[in-house]
Scaffold this active site. Structure first.
Site, mmCIF file in Angstrom:
data_model
loop_
_atom_site.group_PDB
_atom_site.id
_atom_site.type_symbol
_atom_site.label_atom_id
_atom_site.label_comp_id
_atom_site.label_asym_id
_atom_site.label_seq_id
_atom_site.Cartn_x
_atom_site.Cartn_y
_atom_site.Cartn_z
ATOM 1 N N GLU A 93 53.708 11.340 -11.274
ATOM 2 C CA GLU A 93 53.090 11.456 -10.250
ATOM 3 C C GLU A 93 52.697 13.051 -10.155
ATOM 4 O O GLU A 93 51.563 13.547 -9.744
ATOM 5 C CB GLU A 93 53.522 11.248 -8.712
ATOM 6 C CG GLU A 93 53.871 9.845 -8.699
ATOM 7 C CD GLU A 93 52.314 9.198 -8.447
ATOM 8 O OE1 GLU A 93 51.714 9.860 -7.769
ATOM 9 O OE2 GLU A 93 52.078 8.021 -8.657
ATOM 10 N N CYS A 111 52.406 -2.707 -9.978
ATOM 11 C CA CYS A 111 53.921 -1.848 -9.633
ATOM 12 C C CYS A 111 54.802 -3.091 -9.686
ATOM 13 O O CYS A 111 54.753 -3.911 -8.952
ATOM 14 C CB CYS A 111 53.577 -1.608 -8.124
ATOM 15 S SG CYS A 111 54.998 -0.895 -7.389
ATOM 16 N N ASN A 112 56.056 -2.594 -10.356
ATOM 17 C CA ASN A 112 57.217 -3.552 -10.445
ATOM 18 C C ASN A 112 57.853 -3.894 -9.363
ATOM 19 O O ASN A 112 58.392 -4.635 -8.905
ATOM 20 C CB ASN A 112 57.879 -3.028 -11.596
ATOM 21 C CG ASN A 112 57.577 -3.190 -12.971
ATOM 22 O OD1 ASN A 112 57.991 -4.055 -13.760
ATOM 23 N ND2 ASN A 112 56.701 -2.099 -13.316
ATOM 24 N N THR A 113 58.039 -2.637 -8.213
ATOM 25 C CA THR A 113 58.809 -2.918 -7.292
ATOM 26 C C THR A 113 57.810 -3.644 -6.057
ATOM 27 O O THR A 113 58.616 -4.578 -5.656
ATOM 28 C CB THR A 113 58.912 -1.246 -6.358
ATOM 29 O OG1 THR A 113 59.564 -0.450 -7.330
ATOM 30 C CG2 THR A 113 59.489 -1.363 -5.307
ATOM 31 N N ASP A 143 48.894 -0.156 -6.889
ATOM 32 C CA ASP A 143 50.095 0.625 -7.260
ATOM 33 C C ASP A 143 50.498 1.318 -6.058
ATOM 34 O O ASP A 143 49.834 1.725 -5.399
ATOM 35 C CB ASP A 143 50.121 1.094 -8.503
ATOM 36 C CG ASP A 143 51.324 1.734 -9.160
ATOM 37 O OD1 ASP A 143 52.228 1.112 -8.985
ATOM 38 O OD2 ASP A 143 51.249 2.926 -9.349
ATOM 39 N N SER A 144 52.137 1.735 -6.118
ATOM 40 C CA SER A 144 52.451 2.648 -5.181
ATOM 41 C C SER A 144 51.811 4.104 -5.525
ATOM 42 O O SER A 144 51.855 4.932 -4.469
ATOM 43 C CB SER A 144 53.953 2.807 -5.335
ATOM 44 O OG SER A 144 54.231 3.156 -6.406
ATOM 45 N N TYR A 171 57.500 3.867 -3.385
ATOM 46 C CA TYR A 171 58.065 2.525 -3.253
ATOM 47 C C TYR A 171 59.331 2.355 -3.361
ATOM 48 O O TYR A 171 60.014 1.524 -2.988
ATOM 49 C CB TYR A 171 56.940 1.502 -3.492
ATOM 50 C CG TYR A 171 55.783 1.083 -3.093
ATOM 51 C CD1 TYR A 171 54.907 1.929 -2.079
ATOM 52 C CD2 TYR A 171 54.879 0.099 -3.412
ATOM 53 C CE1 TYR A 171 53.967 1.788 -1.487
ATOM 54 C CE2 TYR A 171 53.526 -0.289 -3.045
ATOM 55 C CZ TYR A 171 53.131 0.553 -1.743
ATOM 56 O OH TYR A 171 52.093 0.230 -1.331
ATOM 57 N N GLY A 172 59.661 3.005 -4.633
ATOM 58 C CA GLY A 172 60.985 2.570 -5.069
ATOM 59 C C GLY A 172 62.276 2.912 -4.356
ATOM 60 O O GLY A 172 63.452 2.312 -4.443
ATOM 61 N N CYS A 211 58.568 0.212 -14.782
ATOM 62 C CA CYS A 211 57.550 0.820 -13.807
ATOM 63 C C CYS A 211 56.404 1.315 -14.428
ATOM 64 O O CYS A 211 56.399 1.793 -15.414
ATOM 65 C CB CYS A 211 58.547 1.994 -13.393
ATOM 66 S SG CYS A 211 57.463 2.919 -12.237
ATOM 67 N N THR A 212 55.082 1.167 -13.941
ATOM 68 C CA THR A 212 54.035 1.315 -14.491
ATOM 69 C C THR A 212 53.812 2.634 -14.579
ATOM 70 O O THR A 212 52.777 2.999 -15.348
ATOM 71 C CB THR A 212 52.696 0.624 -13.708
ATOM 72 O OG1 THR A 212 53.027 0.993 -12.418
ATOM 73 C CG2 THR A 212 52.994 -0.989 -14.048
ATOM 74 N N HIS A 213 54.522 3.705 -14.220
ATOM 75 C CA HIS A 213 54.556 5.078 -14.427
ATOM 76 C C HIS A 213 54.751 5.312 -15.748
ATOM 77 O O HIS A 213 54.826 6.237 -16.391
ATOM 78 C CB HIS A 213 55.224 5.916 -13.437
ATOM 79 C CG HIS A 213 54.514 5.942 -12.051
ATOM 80 N ND1 HIS A 213 54.598 4.660 -11.171
ATOM 81 C CD2 HIS A 213 54.086 6.892 -11.263
ATOM 82 C CE1 HIS A 213 54.103 5.149 -10.006
ATOM 83 N NE2 HIS A 213 53.612 6.370 -10.247
#
Length: 275
Positions: free
Chosen positions: A152, A73-75, A10-11, A42-43, A184-186
């Site tokens: 984050e 990570c979707n991005t 992931d980012s 990353y977004g 978004c995995t966040h």
């Protein structure tokens, strides 16, 4: 039977939401998680830059002898999944197709909302896949980049987090949806705030469960399930203390064999992509 670990990237810390479901659904599998916090977010990066970073992590995971890679990570899924699948000698599974499958399984799903990073939203990754699978579905996508930083910075469960969610999701107050993909995995870590904002009538779709189902299917078909294991190796390109805090906060299952590591990733993948 295959005792090699599963690689997850992931980012930042958001991919821990996928690692959490992996631990719940496939408790015998060992996991190597890489959070690229040193290059977060990353977004806001270009697709080319995201591909470069994702390939570098992919090559690192292959060098660690993982049997499968999850792009949590979707991005990165939107920008780099085909490149990763072409470059790596292992199966690579992203989160967008599973997320769409899960959303379309909801009823009703005439209008589906998607919240994602700026890059994923601009790429229209979810819209393309939703319309490929269900052309009649209406999609209302909304960039919610600011929510990534809330997670984050470990602000979930605070008044500031609720205010940020309310601001990011304000368009859905006047343009309601049947289901909302957390693209978004966040964002699953903000599910309580999102539910308070939108109400219980809107079903929240976390792509993690369907992604892990795809992982389980891949390993089962190829007889690669691990009968015993469960080690967890958590790596970051950023601050180790941030990763440790995130793991303690969001991973209820921390095996005794959990290790933490700061990475300086090699440059071979960068050279391979240019070459």
């Amino acid at each position: 039977m295959d005792k090699r670990p599963i690689g997850v990237m992931d980012s930042g810390l958001g991919g821990l939401s996928v690692a959490r479901v992996l631990q719940e659904r496939l408790p015998n599998e060992s996991i190597i998680f890489v959070g690229d916090q040193g290059h977060f977010p990353y977004g806001t990066k270009s697709a080319a830059e995201v591909r470069r970073l994702a390939l570098r992590i992919g090559h690192f995971l292959v060098a660690q002898d993982v049997k499968l890679m999850v792009v949590a990570c979707n991005t990165a899924t939107a920008a780099a999944l085909p490149a990763l699948q072409a470059a790596l000698p292992i199966p690579v599974i992203g989160v967008i197709k599973p997320g769409v499958k899960a959303a379309l399984a909801e009823e009703p799903h005439a209008v589906i909302g998607v919240i994602a990073t700026t890059a994923t939203t601009k790429a229209q990754a979810y819209e393309h896949e939703l319309h490929r699978q269900a052309p009649e579905v209406r999609v209302q996508a909304q960039a919610a980049q600011a929510l990534v930083s809330v997670v984050e910075h470990h602000q979930t469960g605070t008044a500031a987090a609720q205010a940020a969610v309310n601001a990011a999701l304000a368009p859905y107050q006047t343009q309601p949806v049947d289901a909302l993909i957390l693209g978004c995995t966040h964002f699953p870590f903000l599910a309580p705030e999102i539910r308070r904002c939108l109400g219980s009538a809107v079903r929240l779709v976390d792509p993690a469960a369907e992604t892990v189902a795809a992982v389980a299917n891949e390993l089962t078909v190829h007889d690669q399930l691990n009968p015993a294991g469960g080690a967890l190796r958590l790596c970051t390109t950023g601050q180790l203390s941030d990763l440790q805090e995130g793991a303690k906060q969001w991973l209820p299952l921390l095996p005794a064999a959990t290790t933490y590591e700061t990475l300086t990733l090699p440059m071979e993948a960068d050279q391979a992509e240019r070459g």
